[in-house]
Design a protein around this motif. Sequence first.
Motif, PDB file in Angstrom:
ATOM      1  N   THR A 161       0.837  -1.202   0.000  1.00 45.94           N
ATOM      2  CA  THR A 161       0.000   0.000   0.000  1.00 45.94           C
ATOM      3  C   THR A 161       0.869   1.249   0.000  1.00 45.94           C
ATOM      4  OG1 THR A 161      -1.813  -1.105   1.170  1.00 45.94           O
ATOM      5  CG2 THR A 161      -1.752   1.293   1.270  1.00 45.94           C
ATOM      6  N   VAL A 162       1.876   1.264   0.860  1.00 50.82           N
ATOM      7  CA  VAL A 162       2.777   2.419   0.928  1.00 50.82           C
ATOM      8  C   VAL A 162       3.596   2.528  -0.354  1.00 50.82           C
ATOM      9  CG1 VAL A 162       4.681   3.493   2.195  1.00 50.82           C
ATOM     10  CG2 VAL A 162       2.883   2.283   3.447  1.00 50.82           C
ATOM     11  N   LEU A 163       4.081   1.398  -0.857  1.00 50.63           N
ATOM     12  CA  LEU A 163       4.884   1.406  -2.082  1.00 50.63           C
ATOM     13  C   LEU A 163       4.096   1.924  -3.278  1.00 50.63           C
ATOM     14  CD1 LEU A 163       6.862  -1.937  -1.756  1.00 50.63           C
ATOM     15  CD2 LEU A 163       7.868   0.322  -2.127  1.00 50.63           C
ATOM     16  N   ASN A 164       2.851   1.492  -3.410  1.00 52.41           N
ATOM     17  CA  ASN A 164       2.040   1.969  -4.529  1.00 52.41           C
ATOM     18  C   ASN A 164       1.859   3.479  -4.478  1.00 52.41           C
ATOM     19  OD1 ASN A 164       1.651  -0.521  -5.782  1.00 52.41           O
ATOM     20  ND2 ASN A 164      -0.094  -1.036  -4.491  1.00 52.41           N
ATOM     21  N   GLY A 165       1.705   4.013  -3.267  1.00 46.26           N
ATOM     22  CA  GLY A 165       1.592   5.460  -3.121  1.00 46.26           C
ATOM     23  C   GLY A 165       2.877   6.170  -3.501  1.00 46.26           C
TER      24      GLY A 165
END
Length: 341
Positions: free
Chosen positions: A228-232
Amino acid sequence: MSANGPSYTVSDLLVQAQHAIDSFEFELAQQFAERALSMEPNNVDALETAGAIELELGLYDEAQDIQPDTGFSKYMYLGQMSEQLEAIQYFQRGVDLMMAERQAMTPDLTTGSEYWLLSNKISTALCSMTDIYLTDCCFEPDAEQKCEQYLGQALQIEPVTPEVYQTLASVRLSQQRLEDAKLALAQGLGIWLSADPDDEFNLIPEYETRLALVKLLLETAMYDEAFTVLNGLIEENDQVPDTLYLFGWANYICAEEMNDTDSSAVEQRNEQLENAREALNACVKLWHMTGSTDKPLLQHTQELLSNITQVLGPEVESKEDAEEDMDGGDIEYEDEDEEMQ
């Protein structure tokens, strides 16, 4: 206008000093600040400006001598410029001044208020002090005690920022308290993950801080949260080698943990390895394009690519892929949150 020429106020001089600072003309800015102080020696804004300019000029001792018991900013700067216990001393001086200033204020937790902003600065300083004892000063006999002390203070300051929980997670991991680390990470994510990025006062951590967060999430096997953080991060900027490396590394880890005796699991594993390879190849290209000097990152990326090739075989580049590479096309990544569900 007087017969002797234009008459400037302290405010006028400080405006001119700021213009000079913005133009990186620090010696000229210093002249304006000194003139302002000659008119009003105890003017807080003039003192702060003069101290900031002297720090930019490398005049650290002089900066401290300007009202040493006033103006926390210079101590924050000195803390960042110093190392180990010397940095701790500067940060502590700044924290003491901020705490005193905060205590004199009427509590106001309204987002963006002076009280709220000052509280965030105190928390940031305490996290920096904790990080120093986690790294450069980790062999000090009271390192663990100091970490607990600073984080204990930070957790008492409202609002508690995501950075505090992230630093707490690092400490808990160093103590091999995995579940407590996971809890701290979840608490930090809960504060900012749904925040509006267009909100001026959102608590979304800086890009580099979120990169460090991904590493902690991977270390604690919180893979969904890591993606989730990486996609952001990728949506925000997909031209950072470290981000693509972590995206590839995350996919690789998840693929490695899959049961390869089930045919559907093997297919999903191979898909994740393909995603990893795409991101890692892009990482290598960006590493060279950006002139990165992080050789360990490049070495590990190449090792992962070699391991993936052993499983999937050599990569076959299609004509379309080759043309896209020549055109410098953007890389698109699948949403791993959906894929892993």
